[in-house]
Design an enzyme around this catalytic site. Structure first.
Site, PDB file in Angstrom:
ATOM      1  N   TYR A   6      -1.643  -0.240  10.847  1.00  0.00           N
ATOM      2  CA  TYR A   6      -1.832  -0.830   9.515  1.00  0.00           C
ATOM      3  C   TYR A   6      -0.595  -0.567   8.662  1.00  0.00           C
ATOM      4  O   TYR A   6      -0.024  -1.492   8.064  1.00  0.00           O
ATOM      5  CB  TYR A   6      -3.081  -0.229   8.849  1.00  0.00           C
ATOM      6  N   THR A  34       0.807  -1.221   0.000  1.00  0.00           N
ATOM      7  CA  THR A  34       0.000   0.000   0.000  1.00  0.00           C
ATOM      8  C   THR A  34       0.843   1.275   0.000  1.00  0.00           C
ATOM      9  O   THR A  34       1.979   1.273   0.491  1.00  0.00           O
ATOM     10  CB  THR A  34      -0.895  -0.003   1.270  1.00  0.00           C
ATOM     11  N   ASP A  35       0.239   2.355  -0.488  1.00  0.00           N
ATOM     12  CA  ASP A  35       0.909   3.671  -0.399  1.00  0.00           C
ATOM     13  C   ASP A  35       0.924   4.184   1.047  1.00  0.00           C
ATOM     14  O   ASP A  35       1.591   5.180   1.329  1.00  0.00           O
ATOM     15  CB  ASP A  35       0.242   4.693  -1.330  1.00  0.00           C
ATOM     16  N   LYS A  58       2.072  -3.280   7.211  1.00  0.00           N
ATOM     17  CA  LYS A  58       2.247  -3.502   5.771  1.00  0.00           C
ATOM     18  C   LYS A  58       3.719  -3.337   5.384  1.00  0.00           C
ATOM     19  O   LYS A  58       4.245  -4.082   4.560  1.00  0.00           O
ATOM     20  CB  LYS A  58       1.367  -2.539   4.966  1.00  0.00           C
TER      21      LYS A  58
END
Ligand SMILES: NC(=O)c1ccc[n+]([C@@H]2O[C@H](COP(=O)([O-])OP(=O)(O)OC[C@H]3O[C@@H](n4cnc5c(N)ncnc54)[C@H](OP(=O)(O)O)[C@@H]3O)[C@@H](O)[C@H]2O)c1
Length: 299
Positions: free
Chosen positions: A135, A112-113, A139
């Site tokens: 989160y 993810t960004d 990630k």
């Protein structure tokens, strides 16, 4: 190729399994619980944080590529339940990468960004991550586990993925359409910049990456970076909804449990130059999203 797709009940995983099967690959679909896929794939229920379950699944099915879109994706829930986030986003990724060593499989891991702090987006593949919140940290740790343990790997970072119909859980685009067609007002951030990414387009790019066993870090997202309010207006124009139901709010006003990157989004020049499946611009992506909505027999 024999390709293991995790998170096959999810938004990206379900599209990916279908896209790869249509390209003639043998799909081993894995997700938690019963299959919620509409097509008949070879399906295995698996808890990915269980190392021995992952190891035996990979031994038994002998994939040449493992694609891992499975993830705990609810950002605020990750913040409130970091142990679960660690299990789903770090341990699971490490387990898959370790299992890949057993059979010499290439691993394509989806990230993810949000690994960036959002101070200076949109970000290229070379930008240095600085994750904020559970989160984002989980990630980023998942990325590191894969790059350290897998015999061959690629990390595909994506952003705000949307598609119709929704899959495991609600997504940004489907949520907006659901609310606006019922004439419910929605509040949208005017100060969070994102790369909205159509799930089918993300899946098609991932499928090509897997086939070519491309390695390294890749931004796999939509081609345009916009704030969420602008996305909402563009969606209204495409679907014929009134923009009067949209209210701009700031991220700060929403008082979310987890921090969010403000200026996020991904630069997709590398994908545009290298892949034959191109990242879609917002207008074309919304037009395809609308077609998918119109073709839904349940509407
Ligand atoms: N959606 C976005 O806006 C977005 C934005 C940026 C990046 N991404 C990344 O893109 C990838 C795909 O996201 P998505 O939107 O497709 O997610 P999703 O719809 O939430 O699907 C994730 C799937 O993973 C499964 N899963 C979660 N934890 C698992 C575990 N421990 N063991 C086995 N399966 C597990 C879930 O199962 P259950 O249904 O049983 O929970 C679900 O089917 C993720 O890596 C995510 O971080 C997504």
């Amino acid at each position: 190729m024999r390709i293991l797709v995790t998170g096959a009940n999810g938004l990206v995983g379900s599209r990916l399994a279908r896209a790869l099967a249509a390209r003639g690959h043998r799909i081993i679909a894995a997700s938690r619980g019963e299959s919620r896929l509409d097509a008949s794939f070879e399906y295995f229920p698996v808890e990915l944080s269980d190392e021995s379950a992952v190891s035996s699944l990979v031994e038994r099915t002998q994939p040449s590529v493992i694609i891992n879109p499975a993830s705990m994706t609810e950002v605020d829930r990750c913040q409130n339940e970091p142990l679960l986030a660690y299990a789903a986003n770090v341990q699971a990724a490490a387990n898959l990468a370790k299992a890949a060593r057993q059979v010499g499989a290439h691993v394509l891991h989806v990230s993810t960004d949000y690994v960036f702090d959002g101070k200076a987006g949109p970000y290229s593949e070379e930008a240095i991550p600085n994750p904020r919140g559970a989160y984002a940290v989980s990630k980023h740790m998942g990325e590191q586990a894969v790059s350290m343990l897998a015999p061959s790997w690629a990390i595909a970072r994506t952003a705000v993925v949307y598609g119709w119909p929704k899959a495991a859980r609600m997504n940004f685009g489907a949520w907006l359409v659901d609310a606006l067609r019922k004439k419910q007002p929605v509040r949208l951030f005017h100060d969070q910049f994102i790369s909205p990414s159509l799930a089918n387009n993300v899946a098609a790019m991932l499928a090509e990456m897997a086939e070519r066993k491309l390695t390294g870090i890749w931004n796999i997202a939509g081609a345009d970076v916009v704030d969420r309010m602008t996305f909402g207006r563009a969606l209204c124009a495409q679907f014929g909804f009134s923009t009067e139901l949209l209210t701009p709010i700031s991220l700060e006003e929403a008082k979310l449990a987890s921090p969010r990157p403000f200026h996020s989004g991904l630069l997709v020049t590398k994908a545009e130059r290298t892949l034959s499946t191109k990242p879609l611009g917002l207008k074309e992506a919304l037009s395809r999203f609308h077609q998918d909505f119109l073709q839904d027999p349940n509407i």
